[in-house]
Enzyme design. Structure first.
Site, mmCIF file in Angstrom:
data_model
loop_
_atom_site.group_PDB
_atom_site.id
_atom_site.type_symbol
_atom_site.label_atom_id
_atom_site.label_comp_id
_atom_site.label_asym_id
_atom_site.label_seq_id
_atom_site.Cartn_x
_atom_site.Cartn_y
_atom_site.Cartn_z
ATOM 1 C CE1 TYR A 15 6.272 30.481 39.109
ATOM 2 C CE2 TYR A 15 6.151 31.915 41.352
ATOM 3 C CZ TYR A 15 6.022 31.634 39.773
ATOM 4 O OH TYR A 15 7.041 32.902 39.721
ATOM 5 C CG HIS A 36 13.147 28.852 36.996
ATOM 6 N ND1 HIS A 36 14.572 27.899 36.896
ATOM 7 C CD2 HIS A 36 13.426 29.224 38.335
ATOM 8 C CE1 HIS A 36 14.842 27.641 38.322
ATOM 9 N NE2 HIS A 36 13.932 28.066 39.325
ATOM 10 N N GLY A 74 8.902 32.384 35.835
ATOM 11 C CA GLY A 74 9.330 33.246 36.670
ATOM 12 C C GLY A 74 9.120 35.009 36.651
HETATM 13 O O1 YXS Z 1 17.805 24.161 22.159
HETATM 14 P P1 YXS Z 1 18.384 25.657 22.575
HETATM 15 O O2 YXS Z 1 19.874 24.575 22.931
HETATM 16 O O3 YXS Z 1 19.023 26.365 21.115
HETATM 17 O O4 YXS Z 1 17.801 26.994 23.533
HETATM 18 C C1 YXS Z 1 16.711 27.398 23.113
HETATM 19 C C2 YXS Z 1 15.497 26.864 23.976
HETATM 20 O O5 YXS Z 1 15.781 26.162 24.819
HETATM 21 C C3 YXS Z 1 16.308 27.508 25.327
HETATM 22 N N1 YXS Z 1 15.008 28.601 26.774
HETATM 23 C C4 YXS Z 1 15.774 27.934 27.719
HETATM 24 N N2 YXS Z 1 16.026 27.262 28.688
HETATM 25 C C5 YXS Z 1 15.880 27.244 29.828
HETATM 26 N N3 YXS Z 1 14.834 27.426 30.456
HETATM 27 C C6 YXS Z 1 14.303 28.739 29.552
HETATM 28 N N4 YXS Z 1 13.549 29.273 30.198
HETATM 29 C C7 YXS Z 1 13.811 28.516 27.826
HETATM 30 N N5 YXS Z 1 13.125 29.174 26.917
HETATM 31 C C8 YXS Z 1 14.181 29.452 26.063
HETATM 32 O O6 YXS Z 1 16.859 28.733 24.426
HETATM 33 C C9 YXS Z 1 16.932 28.741 22.976
HETATM 34 C C10 YXS Z 1 16.587 29.261 22.289
HETATM 35 O O7 YXS Z 1 15.192 28.697 23.001
HETATM 36 P P2 YXS Z 1 13.900 28.676 21.565
HETATM 37 O O8 YXS Z 1 14.379 28.249 20.467
HETATM 38 O O9 YXS Z 1 12.588 28.432 22.206
HETATM 39 O O10 YXS Z 1 13.903 30.392 20.870
HETATM 40 P P3 YXS Z 1 12.024 31.707 20.229
HETATM 41 O O11 YXS Z 1 12.459 32.392 20.102
HETATM 42 O O12 YXS Z 1 11.704 29.945 19.165
HETATM 43 O O13 YXS Z 1 10.870 30.955 21.357
HETATM 44 C C11 YXS Z 1 11.495 31.989 22.555
HETATM 45 C C12 YXS Z 1 10.495 31.643 24.001
HETATM 46 C C13 YXS Z 1 10.726 32.416 25.114
HETATM 47 C C14 YXS Z 1 8.966 31.691 23.541
HETATM 48 C C15 YXS Z 1 10.611 30.006 24.192
HETATM 49 O O14 YXS Z 1 12.103 29.334 24.141
HETATM 50 C C16 YXS Z 1 9.805 29.618 25.239
HETATM 51 O O15 YXS Z 1 8.392 29.022 25.488
HETATM 52 N N6 YXS Z 1 10.770 29.060 26.144
HETATM 53 C C17 YXS Z 1 9.638 28.987 27.323
HETATM 54 C C18 YXS Z 1 9.022 30.188 28.265
HETATM 55 C C19 YXS Z 1 8.591 29.641 29.082
HETATM 56 O O16 YXS Z 1 7.253 28.874 29.137
HETATM 57 N N7 YXS Z 1 8.777 30.084 30.941
HETATM 58 C C20 YXS Z 1 8.378 29.090 31.573
HETATM 59 C C21 YXS Z 1 10.191 28.539 33.026
HETATM 60 S S1 YXS Z 1 9.282 27.545 33.924
HETATM 61 C C22 YXS Z 1 8.904 28.738 34.954
HETATM 62 O O17 YXS Z 1 9.953 30.350 34.718
HETATM 63 C C23 YXS Z 1 8.920 28.495 36.223
HETATM 64 C C24 YXS Z 1 9.222 27.687 37.103
HETATM 65 S S2 YXS Z 1 7.213 28.263 35.819
HETATM 66 O O18 YXS Z 1 6.364 28.023 34.982
HETATM 67 O O19 YXS Z 1 6.263 27.807 37.248
HETATM 68 O O20 YXS Z 1 6.551 29.679 36.192
#
Ligand code: YXS
Length: 259
Positions: free
Chosen positions: A138, A64, A108
């Site tokens: 969730y 998400h 998500g």
């Molecule tokens: O800082 P900038 O502007 O360059 O942007 C960064 C991150 O902020 C952005 N980004 C996201 N933006 C919005 N929503 C996200 N879920 C998201 N994930 C990443 O993308 C740019 C590059 O991210 P960065 O520097 O972290 O990349 P990386 O290659 O070092 O790491 C990739 C990940 C995926 C390991 C890392 O971005 C990460 O851990 N992302 C969050 C994964 C996560 O926890 N997702 C859950 C989202 S909430 C959701 O899905 C539900 C509500 S729930 O949580 O309930 O299941």
């Protein structure tokens, strides 16, 4: 900008997530484009759909778009949330949707992949269920998506540890259908899709709908539903929910207080 590419050939539709700058986060725009492609494929009577990320993606989808989650005091995963629309659209699509996974899948996006009918993944793919990382409550149908994809034990491991589960373990647990080397996965998935596309589409469509209805047939009393919604409200009104979202945006570890 949609950040999604789609093609339709010989009854096989392919949707490619293509927003690497945001790690294919499921923003309203990106989800809208995926849904629009599915609607075009349904109108064209596609026999099967492949949902994938760009070739060689390290991150299939980061889940998400956290920037689009409400800061507090509003259900973050209500009926009209884009993610909820996406999961329902995949489940209701009248043909099999195959998730072809390269890279890591988060939150998500893991539910979206688990809502697909078949999952083909490379050995280094992984799947994380992340509400506990962010303090998100969730929603019920989302938890049912997880429960229909794996055993209760596997879902508890994913949900309570928030740790990525590797493709081999997910296959061993019956969540992933096939684990295929990265240099073979495109041909493998195309062959799988082509085989399905050659079968009787009406028969497959009615079996998919029967399985959707049967998998969703869980008795829940009005009181039970209201209790869950009340418990979820406590969570999305909590300090911890606000802290989880804020910590993500500030790129720091959250400090959860249990309140
Ligand atoms: O800082 P900038 O502007 O360059 O942007 C960064 C991150 O902020 C952005 N980004 C996201 N933006 C919005 N929503 C996200 N879920 C998201 N994930 C990443 O993308 C740019 C590059 O991210 P960065 O520097 O972290 O990349 P990386 O290659 O070092 O790491 C990739 C990940 C995926 C390991 C890392 O971005 C990460 O851990 N992302 C969050 C994964 C996560 O926890 N997702 C859950 C989202 S909430 C959701 O899905 C539900 C509500 S729930 O949580 O309930 O299941």
């Amino acid at each position: 900008m949609d950040h999604v590419r789609d093609t339709l050939q010989a009854g096989v539709g392919t949707i490619t997530l293509d927003h690497p700058e945001r790690r294919n986060a499921l923003s309203a725009d990106l989800v809208g484009a995926v849904i629009a492609a599915l609607e075009r494929f349904e109108a064209a009577k596609a026999r099967v759909v492949i949902l994938r990320a760009q070739q060689g993606a390290r991150v299939w989808s980061a889940g998400h778009d956290v920037g689009e989650l409400p800061e507090s005091r509003r259900d973050p995963l209500g009926w009209d949330d884009p993610l909820r629309h996406l999961v329902r659209r995949i489940e209701l699509f009248p043909a099999p949707v195959i998730a072809m996974i390269e890279g890591t899948v988060w939150g998500g996006a893991t539910e979206t992949v688990f809502a697909c009918d078949l999952i083909v993944a490379t050995p280094d793919a992984s799947f994380a269920v992340t509400p506990a990382k962010l303090g998100v409550p969730y929603n019920v149908s989302g938890m049912l998506t997880f429960l229909n994809a794996g055993s209760l034990r596997a879902v508890k491991e994913l949900a309570f540890t928030a740790r990525p589960m590797g493709a081999a373990r997910a296959e061993q647990l019956g969540i992933v259908n096939y684990v295929v080397p990265a240099d073979e996965i495109e041909a493998f998935t195309a062959e799988l899709a082509g085989g399905i596309a050659a079968l009787a589409p009406l028969s497959i469509a009615v079996m998919k709908e029967q399985l959707r209805i049967l998998a969703g047939a869980h008795p829940m009393s009005p009181q039970g539903f209201e209790r869950i919604q009340g418990l979820r409200r406590v969570v999305y009104d909590s300090h911890d929910y606000r802290e989880g979202i804020r910590a993500f945006k500030e790129k720091r570890a959250p400090q959860f207080r249990g309140e």
